[in-house]
Scaffold this active site. Sequence first.
Site, mmCIF file in Angstrom:
data_model
loop_
_atom_site.group_PDB
_atom_site.id
_atom_site.type_symbol
_atom_site.label_atom_id
_atom_site.label_comp_id
_atom_site.label_asym_id
_atom_site.label_seq_id
_atom_site.Cartn_x
_atom_site.Cartn_y
_atom_site.Cartn_z
ATOM 1 N N ALA A 149 45.132 44.618 33.979
ATOM 2 C CA ALA A 149 45.974 45.714 33.490
ATOM 3 C C ALA A 149 45.046 46.855 33.090
ATOM 4 C CB ALA A 149 46.782 45.236 32.293
ATOM 5 N N GLY A 199 45.267 40.747 34.678
ATOM 6 C CA GLY A 199 46.467 40.998 35.472
ATOM 7 C C GLY A 199 46.240 40.813 36.967
ATOM 8 N N GLU A 206 46.564 37.198 37.523
ATOM 9 C CA GLU A 206 47.991 36.890 37.349
ATOM 10 C C GLU A 206 48.798 37.325 38.576
ATOM 11 O OE1 GLU A 206 47.732 38.981 33.549
ATOM 12 O OE2 GLU A 206 48.802 37.304 32.648
ATOM 13 N N GLU A 258 41.116 38.369 28.965
ATOM 14 C CA GLU A 258 41.834 39.068 27.882
ATOM 15 C C GLU A 258 41.289 38.718 26.505
ATOM 16 O OE1 GLU A 258 43.268 37.553 30.453
ATOM 17 O OE2 GLU A 258 44.868 38.811 31.261
HETATM 18 N N1 CAA Z 1 41.328 49.019 33.132
HETATM 19 C C1 CAA Z 1 40.913 50.284 33.190
HETATM 20 N N2 CAA Z 1 39.763 50.659 33.787
HETATM 21 C C2 CAA Z 1 39.017 49.700 34.354
HETATM 22 C C3 CAA Z 1 39.403 48.345 34.333
HETATM 23 C C4 CAA Z 1 40.615 48.008 33.683
HETATM 24 N N3 CAA Z 1 41.079 46.754 33.645
HETATM 25 N N4 CAA Z 1 38.438 47.620 34.967
HETATM 26 C C5 CAA Z 1 37.509 48.498 35.379
HETATM 27 N N5 CAA Z 1 37.846 49.760 34.995
HETATM 28 C C6 CAA Z 1 37.124 50.989 35.262
HETATM 29 C C7 CAA Z 1 35.881 51.102 34.369
HETATM 30 O O1 CAA Z 1 36.227 51.604 33.095
HETATM 31 C C8 CAA Z 1 35.031 52.053 35.178
HETATM 32 O O2 CAA Z 1 35.513 53.361 34.971
HETATM 33 P P1 CAA Z 1 34.446 54.592 34.839
HETATM 34 O O3 CAA Z 1 33.785 54.665 36.186
HETATM 35 O O4 CAA Z 1 35.313 55.773 34.529
HETATM 36 O O5 CAA Z 1 33.495 54.196 33.754
HETATM 37 C C9 CAA Z 1 35.357 51.673 36.622
HETATM 38 O O6 CAA Z 1 36.590 50.966 36.580
HETATM 39 C C10 CAA Z 1 34.304 50.781 37.238
HETATM 40 O O7 CAA Z 1 34.153 49.654 36.380
HETATM 41 P P2 CAA Z 1 32.735 49.183 35.781
HETATM 42 O O8 CAA Z 1 31.796 50.343 35.676
HETATM 43 O O9 CAA Z 1 33.011 48.411 34.533
HETATM 44 O O10 CAA Z 1 32.233 48.227 36.968
HETATM 45 P P3 CAA Z 1 31.228 46.982 36.831
HETATM 46 O O11 CAA Z 1 30.889 46.606 38.232
HETATM 47 O O12 CAA Z 1 30.136 47.273 35.888
HETATM 48 O O13 CAA Z 1 32.118 45.810 36.168
HETATM 49 C C11 CAA Z 1 34.105 44.469 35.890
HETATM 50 C C12 CAA Z 1 33.233 45.292 36.864
HETATM 51 C C13 CAA Z 1 33.366 43.202 35.451
HETATM 52 C C14 CAA Z 1 35.379 44.091 36.653
HETATM 53 C C15 CAA Z 1 34.458 45.328 34.652
HETATM 54 O O14 CAA Z 1 34.969 46.579 35.105
HETATM 55 C C16 CAA Z 1 35.461 44.727 33.741
HETATM 56 O O15 CAA Z 1 35.136 43.844 32.962
HETATM 57 N N6 CAA Z 1 36.732 45.219 33.783
HETATM 58 C C17 CAA Z 1 37.771 44.786 32.883
HETATM 59 C C18 CAA Z 1 38.286 43.402 33.245
HETATM 60 C C19 CAA Z 1 39.307 42.960 32.218
HETATM 61 O O16 CAA Z 1 39.036 42.783 31.062
HETATM 62 N N7 CAA Z 1 40.572 42.755 32.697
HETATM 63 C C20 CAA Z 1 41.647 42.301 31.877
HETATM 64 C C21 CAA Z 1 42.474 43.465 31.450
HETATM 65 S S1 CAA Z 1 43.682 42.992 30.248
HETATM 66 C C22 CAA Z 1 44.989 42.372 31.128
HETATM 67 O O17 CAA Z 1 44.965 42.276 32.350
HETATM 68 C C23 CAA Z 1 46.169 41.988 30.276
HETATM 69 C C24 CAA Z 1 47.323 41.408 30.963
HETATM 70 O O18 CAA Z 1 47.359 40.236 31.324
HETATM 71 C C25 CAA Z 1 48.554 42.180 31.121
#
Ligand code: CAA
Length: 263
Positions: free
Chosen positions: A69, A114, A117, A137
Site C-alpha cells: 500500500a 499489499g 496480499e 507491515e
Molecule cells: N509506498 C510508497 N512509496 C514507496 C513504497 C510504498 N509502499 N515502496 C517504495 N516506495 C517508493 C520509495 O519511497 C522510493 O521513492 P523515492 O524515489 O521518491 O524516494 C521509490 O519507491 C523507490 O523505493 P526505494 O528507494 O526504497 O527502493 P529500494 O530498492 O531501496 O527498496 C523496497 C525497495 C525494499 C521495496 C523498499 O522500497 C521498501 O521497503 N518499500 C516499502 C515496503 C513496505 O513496507 N510495504 C508495506 C506497505 S504497508 C501495506 O501494504 C499495508 C496493507 O496491507 C494495506
Amino acid sequence: MTLDTLENLLVERDGAIATLTINRPKVLNALNTQTIDELGRALLAIKNDDGVRAVIVTGAGEKSFVAGADINELAAQTPIGGRELARRGQRVFDLIEHLGKPVIAAINGYALGGGCELALACTVRIAVDTARLGQPEINLGIMPGYGGSQRLSRLIGRGAALELLLTGDQISAADAYRLGLVNRVVTAANLMGEARKLALMLASKAPIAVRYILDAVNRGLEMPLPEALDFEATLFGLVAATDDMREGTKAFLEKRKAEFRGK
Ligand code: CAA
C-alpha cells in the site's frame, strides 16, 4: 471495456486473456487509493465480459510487482479512514478471488505488504527467481489490512504465516516456493511467457466448470466440511446441465479434443 481513463493501470486484451499491469514504477507500483479503485473498475468489467477467460496481473518495470500500500497515504491515516481503506482494498481483492475466472499473479519483483496480499488473492502465483516476498507491515508499526493475515495463514498454515507476519522478513522466491506461497519460480525472461501459456491453457477449459471449481474451493473452504461437500455435490449436479459437459464426455469417447463454448 471502456477503461480509457485509467492512469495507474494498463489493461491489455489478447483474445480471451486480459493482462492488468499496475503502473506506478517510480514508487515500485505502490497501491494508492486511486490505483485500488482503478483495479476494481477493471476487474468488474472483466467479470462481466464472458469473452475474458483468464487474467494475468503483474507490475510495470523490472524491479517490483507491488511494494505494498502507498505509505504516503498510510502515514496520514485516521482510525475511521484506516478501516475504510482496508475494507476498500479487501473488496477489490475479494473481487479477484471471486472473479469466476482464474487470475495469475506474474510476480516480477518485490511483492511486499499489499503486493503480497494482491498475489495471495490470485488463483496461481508465478514468481521470478529474484522476487522478494513478505508482509513487512510490522516494521511500520502496523499490520496487514488487505487480507494478508487471513489469506497467508490459510495458504501456508498458521505457523509459517505468523513467522512472516511477526518478523516482517522478506523471503526469496525459492523460500516462497518451499512454503507453498508461490506455485512456480521462473527466470525474468520466461515470466510473461509462462504466465501466458498457463492463462491460455486455463482459458481453453470449460468456463462454467472452471467457475464452479473456483467457487467450490474458495467458498467451500469457508464452510464446515459437511456443508462444503453438499455445496460440491450441488455444483457437480449443476455442471451436468451444461453443453460443455456433453461436449467434453462426447469428445473423450470420440477420441478428439473438446471444443468448450461456456454454455
Ligand atoms: N509506498 C510508497 N512509496 C514507496 C513504497 C510504498 N509502499 N515502496 C517504495 N516506495 C517508493 C520509495 O519511497 C522510493 O521513492 P523515492 O524515489 O521518491 O524516494 C521509490 O519507491 C523507490 O523505493 P526505494 O528507494 O526504497 O527502493 P529500494 O530498492 O531501496 O527498496 C523496497 C525497495 C525494499 C521495496 C523498499 O522500497 C521498501 O521497503 N518499500 C516499502 C515496503 C513496505 O513496507 N510495504 C508495506 C506497505 S504497508 C501495506 O501494504 C499495508 C496493507 O496491507 C494495506
